[in-house]
Motif scaffolding. Structure first.
Motif, mmCIF file in Angstrom:
data_model
loop_
_atom_site.group_PDB
_atom_site.id
_atom_site.type_symbol
_atom_site.label_atom_id
_atom_site.label_comp_id
_atom_site.label_asym_id
_atom_site.label_seq_id
_atom_site.Cartn_x
_atom_site.Cartn_y
_atom_site.Cartn_z
ATOM 1 N N GLN A 113 -2.432 5.672 14.079
ATOM 2 C CA GLN A 113 -3.223 5.159 15.051
ATOM 3 C C GLN A 113 -4.035 3.935 14.480
ATOM 4 N N GLN A 114 -4.525 4.049 13.304
ATOM 5 C CA GLN A 114 -5.537 3.296 12.716
ATOM 6 C C GLN A 114 -4.693 1.853 12.337
ATOM 7 N N VAL A 115 -3.369 1.997 11.967
ATOM 8 C CA VAL A 115 -2.972 0.901 11.684
ATOM 9 C C VAL A 115 -2.652 -0.010 13.002
ATOM 10 N N GLN A 116 -2.209 0.822 14.256
ATOM 11 C CA GLN A 116 -1.929 0.262 15.495
ATOM 12 C C GLN A 116 -3.325 -0.598 16.001
ATOM 13 N N ALA A 117 -4.477 -0.017 15.675
ATOM 14 C CA ALA A 117 -5.809 -0.698 15.954
ATOM 15 C C ALA A 117 -5.897 -1.885 15.156
ATOM 16 N N ALA A 118 -5.467 -1.760 13.905
ATOM 17 C CA ALA A 118 -5.649 -2.843 13.000
ATOM 18 C C ALA A 118 -4.546 -4.011 13.602
ATOM 19 N N LEU A 134 -9.517 -3.277 6.696
ATOM 20 C CA LEU A 134 -8.275 -3.414 5.589
ATOM 21 C C LEU A 134 -8.388 -2.467 4.363
ATOM 22 N N PRO A 135 -9.551 -2.793 3.520
ATOM 23 C CA PRO A 135 -9.641 -2.061 2.535
ATOM 24 C C PRO A 135 -9.300 -0.358 2.853
ATOM 25 N N THR A 136 -10.193 0.086 3.418
ATOM 26 C CA THR A 136 -10.220 1.317 3.745
ATOM 27 C C THR A 136 -9.129 1.878 4.234
ATOM 28 N N LEU A 137 -8.357 1.146 5.099
ATOM 29 C CA LEU A 137 -6.881 1.416 5.680
ATOM 30 C C LEU A 137 -5.816 1.519 4.707
ATOM 31 N N LEU A 138 -6.117 0.550 3.778
ATOM 32 C CA LEU A 138 -5.060 0.741 2.524
ATOM 33 C C LEU A 138 -5.410 1.749 1.813
ATOM 34 N N ARG A 139 -6.485 2.003 1.459
ATOM 35 C CA ARG A 139 -6.734 3.216 0.667
ATOM 36 C C ARG A 139 -6.292 4.553 1.072
ATOM 37 N N ASP A 140 -6.590 4.677 2.538
ATOM 38 C CA ASP A 140 -6.333 5.784 3.213
ATOM 39 C C ASP A 140 -4.786 5.908 3.272
ATOM 40 N N GLY A 141 -3.966 4.922 3.619
ATOM 41 C CA GLY A 141 -2.735 4.935 3.612
ATOM 42 C C GLY A 141 -2.153 5.312 2.346
ATOM 43 N N ARG A 142 -2.369 4.967 1.168
ATOM 44 C CA ARG A 142 -1.754 5.358 0.045
ATOM 45 C C ARG A 142 -1.981 6.914 -0.223
ATOM 46 N N ALA A 143 -3.432 7.323 0.128
ATOM 47 C CA ALA A 143 -3.258 8.659 -0.003
ATOM 48 C C ALA A 143 -2.623 9.410 0.926
ATOM 49 N N HIS A 156 4.568 2.427 7.902
ATOM 50 C CA HIS A 156 3.111 2.195 8.437
ATOM 51 C C HIS A 156 2.174 1.389 7.322
ATOM 52 N N LEU A 157 2.458 2.200 6.022
ATOM 53 C CA LEU A 157 2.131 1.416 4.972
ATOM 54 C C LEU A 157 2.331 0.137 4.746
ATOM 55 N N ALA A 158 3.476 -0.104 4.840
ATOM 56 C CA ALA A 158 4.223 -1.296 4.800
ATOM 57 C C ALA A 158 3.680 -2.367 5.528
ATOM 58 N N LEU A 159 3.441 -2.102 6.902
ATOM 59 C CA LEU A 159 2.675 -2.847 8.038
ATOM 60 C C LEU A 159 1.300 -3.281 7.652
ATOM 61 N N ALA A 160 0.565 -2.181 6.874
ATOM 62 C CA ALA A 160 -0.673 -2.502 6.536
ATOM 63 C C ALA A 160 -0.812 -3.411 5.595
ATOM 64 N N TYR A 161 0.251 -3.489 4.642
ATOM 65 C CA TYR A 161 -0.091 -4.316 3.500
ATOM 66 C C TYR A 161 0.449 -5.680 4.218
ATOM 67 N N LEU A 163 -0.365 -6.724 7.175
ATOM 68 C CA LEU A 163 -1.434 -7.262 7.857
ATOM 69 C C LEU A 163 -2.335 -7.821 6.620
ATOM 70 N N ALA A 164 -2.384 -7.306 5.634
ATOM 71 C CA ALA A 164 -3.531 -7.832 4.657
ATOM 72 C C ALA A 164 -2.809 -9.029 4.001
ATOM 73 N N ALA A 165 -1.691 -9.143 3.996
ATOM 74 C CA ALA A 165 -0.999 -10.550 3.566
ATOM 75 C C ALA A 165 -1.096 -11.668 4.482
ATOM 76 N N SER A 166 -1.215 -11.194 5.761
ATOM 77 C CA SER A 166 -1.327 -12.247 6.768
ATOM 78 C C SER A 166 -2.802 -12.468 6.990
#
Length: 166
Positions: A113-118, A134-143, A156-161, A163-166
């Motif tokens: 849900q956090q990734v969808q909101a991002a 995004l920093p928190t989202l990536l940290r939480d995603g790895r955990a 979803h982790l790939a999607l978060a990365y 987003l960060a790349a974009s």
């Protein structure tokens, strides 16, 4: 005294070591328009003209028109430096606490849900807010991926990365 768009165009053009004629050829903008902008006869241009000039000068449109890309929202706990650190995973460096020490990472559904909101923030053009989360989202995603090694979490982790790349 603020620097006008013509001054920025001239400075960028000179930095690239190209003439007004060469900039006109590269951008598809008339040399007359470029000359008028640089001389201050014209203080603005159509957005397509500015995009073409920015592309020809190899800069972001925001830089050409003098808009900062870092806002006050980017200087707190999130922001560009925090995003860089999250992408580079400083926890892999000796002596730096990593994501493994994160207490109670979110579950797969909550994190999705956090990734969808991002993602929604990205498509809504809310880049400042997105950069701060995004920093928190990536940290939480790895955990979350360490705790719940499922295809959905990794997707979803790939999607978060992405987003960060974009």
């Amino acid at each position: 005294m603020s620097i006008g768009i013509g001054d920025r165009i001239r400075a960028l053009r000179e930095f690239r070591d190209i003439t007004q004629d060469e900039l006109a050829r590269r951008s598809g903008v008339s040399v007359d328009t470029i000359r008028k902008l640089e001389q201050g006869v014209r203080e603005s241009a159509r957005i397509n003209t500015l995009r073409n000039l920015a592309r020809a000068l190899d800069v972001q449109l925001e830089r050409l028109v003098g808009q900062t890309t870092v806002t006050r929202q980017l200087t707190g706990h999130g922001g560009l430096l925090a995003l860089r650190d999250a992408i580079q995973d400083p926890g892999s460096l000796p002596g730096v606490l990593g994501d493994a020490n994160l207490e109670d990472p979110p579950g797969p559904d909550e994190w999705a849900q956090q990734v969808q909101a991002a993602t929604a923030a990205y498509w809504a053009g809310e880049y400042s807010a997105l950069a701060s989360t995004l920093p928190t989202l990536l940290r939480d995603g790895r955990a979350t991926a360490r705790e719940h090694d499922t295809e959905g979490v990794w997707t979803h982790l790939a999607l978060a990365y992405q987003l960060a790349a974009s």
